[in-house]
Design a protein around this motif. Structure first.
Motif, PDB file in Angstrom:
ATOM      1  N   THR A  69      -1.512  -2.043  -8.246  1.00 48.55           N
ATOM      2  CA  THR A  69      -2.503  -1.569  -7.286  1.00 48.55           C
ATOM      3  C   THR A  69      -3.882  -2.055  -7.719  1.00 48.55           C
ATOM      4  O   THR A  69      -4.264  -1.911  -8.878  1.00 48.55           O
ATOM      5  CB  THR A  69      -2.476  -0.037  -7.206  1.00 48.55           C
ATOM      6  OG1 THR A  69      -1.157   0.366  -6.844  1.00 48.55           O
ATOM      7  CG2 THR A  69      -3.453   0.473  -6.176  1.00 48.55           C
ATOM      8  N   GLU A  71      -8.156  -2.376  -6.663  1.00 51.70           N
ATOM      9  CA  GLU A  71      -9.257  -1.932  -5.809  1.00 51.70           C
ATOM     10  C   GLU A  71     -10.454  -2.868  -5.884  1.00 51.70           C
ATOM     11  O   GLU A  71     -11.294  -2.869  -5.004  1.00 51.70           O
ATOM     12  CB  GLU A  71      -9.674  -0.503  -6.134  1.00 51.70           C
ATOM     13  CG  GLU A  71     -10.201  -0.288  -7.531  1.00 51.70           C
ATOM     14  CD  GLU A  71     -10.491   1.168  -7.819  1.00 51.70           C
ATOM     15  OE1 GLU A  71     -11.637   1.449  -8.193  1.00 51.70           O
ATOM     16  OE2 GLU A  71      -9.594   1.999  -7.665  1.00 51.70           O
ATOM     17  N   LEU A  88      -3.140  -2.781  -2.279  1.00 48.03           N
ATOM     18  CA  LEU A  88      -4.498  -2.244  -2.356  1.00 48.03           C
ATOM     19  C   LEU A  88      -4.438  -0.735  -2.571  1.00 48.03           C
ATOM     20  O   LEU A  88      -3.556  -0.064  -2.054  1.00 48.03           O
ATOM     21  CB  LEU A  88      -5.261  -2.533  -1.059  1.00 48.03           C
ATOM     22  CG  LEU A  88      -5.546  -3.997  -0.743  1.00 48.03           C
ATOM     23  CD1 LEU A  88      -6.254  -4.112   0.593  1.00 48.03           C
ATOM     24  CD2 LEU A  88      -6.367  -4.629  -1.837  1.00 48.03           C
ATOM     25  N   LEU A  93     -11.226  -3.749  -0.525  1.00 48.09           N
ATOM     26  CA  LEU A  93     -11.127  -4.519  -1.754  1.00 48.09           C
ATOM     27  C   LEU A  93     -12.506  -5.090  -2.056  1.00 48.09           C
ATOM     28  O   LEU A  93     -13.093  -5.764  -1.209  1.00 48.09           O
ATOM     29  CB  LEU A  93     -10.113  -5.661  -1.610  1.00 48.09           C
ATOM     30  CG  LEU A  93     -10.016  -6.635  -2.788  1.00 48.09           C
ATOM     31  CD1 LEU A  93      -9.473  -5.933  -4.023  1.00 48.09           C
ATOM     32  CD2 LEU A  93      -9.144  -7.830  -2.428  1.00 48.09           C
ATOM     33  N   THR A 111       0.771  -3.458   2.345  1.00 41.08           N
ATOM     34  CA  THR A 111      -0.184  -2.509   2.901  1.00 41.08           C
ATOM     35  C   THR A 111       0.320  -1.965   4.223  1.00 41.08           C
ATOM     36  O   THR A 111       1.071  -2.626   4.925  1.00 41.08           O
ATOM     37  CB  THR A 111      -1.577  -3.154   3.106  1.00 41.08           C
ATOM     38  OG1 THR A 111      -2.482  -2.163   3.580  1.00 41.08           O
ATOM     39  CG2 THR A 111      -1.533  -4.287   4.104  1.00 41.08           C
TER      40      THR A 111
END
Length: 183
Positions: A69, A71, A88, A93, A111
């Motif tokens: 994961t 970010e 994500l 992002l 996603t």
């Protein structure tokens, strides 16, 4: 003897299958590229059997493998490549490149979001973003003494795929966004 004429699936049936695919993508059972291909097949299905084939092979549990994961992607005096299977943390992002090079391949991104927002800046660097064919992309952001190039395949948008919004400030840099087929 008359041969029965196949009845095309209703819009409601197609929408239910598309929602199942979106859920599978959000859970990581299929990636964004596979989702795009399967959703295209949903809307092209001419009968119930073709519609049923779209969901064949969906594993009841997430696919084993790397599904880190992410970010944000920060690259300073370095090179970063994000490809393969990844997800994500949310619909956003952040990407920040300073005196470096970053390449983000979204074709295997897992996603379930309707909109994915990529924001950030690239200063004295290079940022390349690869998206699956048939995905809507919107690129904005100031370009100061830089180059910005968007090359998307001339294919229709696949219904049910997310919109990707890219807002990156480029200063003395290069931003390239392109679509590619599965690979």
């Amino acid at each position: 003897m008359t041969v029965p004429v196949p009845v095309p699936p209703s819009d409601g049936e197609r929408e239910r299958v598309a929602e199942l695919l979106q859920q599978a993508c959000g859970e990581g059972r299929i990636n964004l590229e596979e989702f795009s291909v399967r959703v295209g097949a949903v809307w092209a299905a001419e009968d119930a059997q073709a519609l049923a084939r779209v969901t064949e092979g969906l594993a009841p549990t997430p696919v084993v493998g790397s599904s880190r994961t992410v970010e944000q992607v920060v690259t300073i005096f370095s090179e970063t490549k994000r490809r393969g299977r990844w997800r994500l943390r949310s619909d956003r992002l952040g990407t920040y490149t300073v005196f470096g090079s970053a390449k983000l391949d979204l074709r295997d991104l897992a996603t379930g979001e309707d909109v994915i927002e990529i924001t950030g800046c690239c200063v004295f660097g290079e940022l390349k973003i690869i998206v699956p064919e048939g995905v809507e992309v919107d690129v904005t952001g100031p370009v100061v003494l830089s180059s910005q190039e968007t090359r998307l395949a001339p294919v229709p948008r696949l219904p049910g795929t997310p919109e990707i919004r890219i807002r990156v400030h480029t200063w003395f840099s290069s931003l390239e966004v392109r679509s590619r087929p599965p690979g």
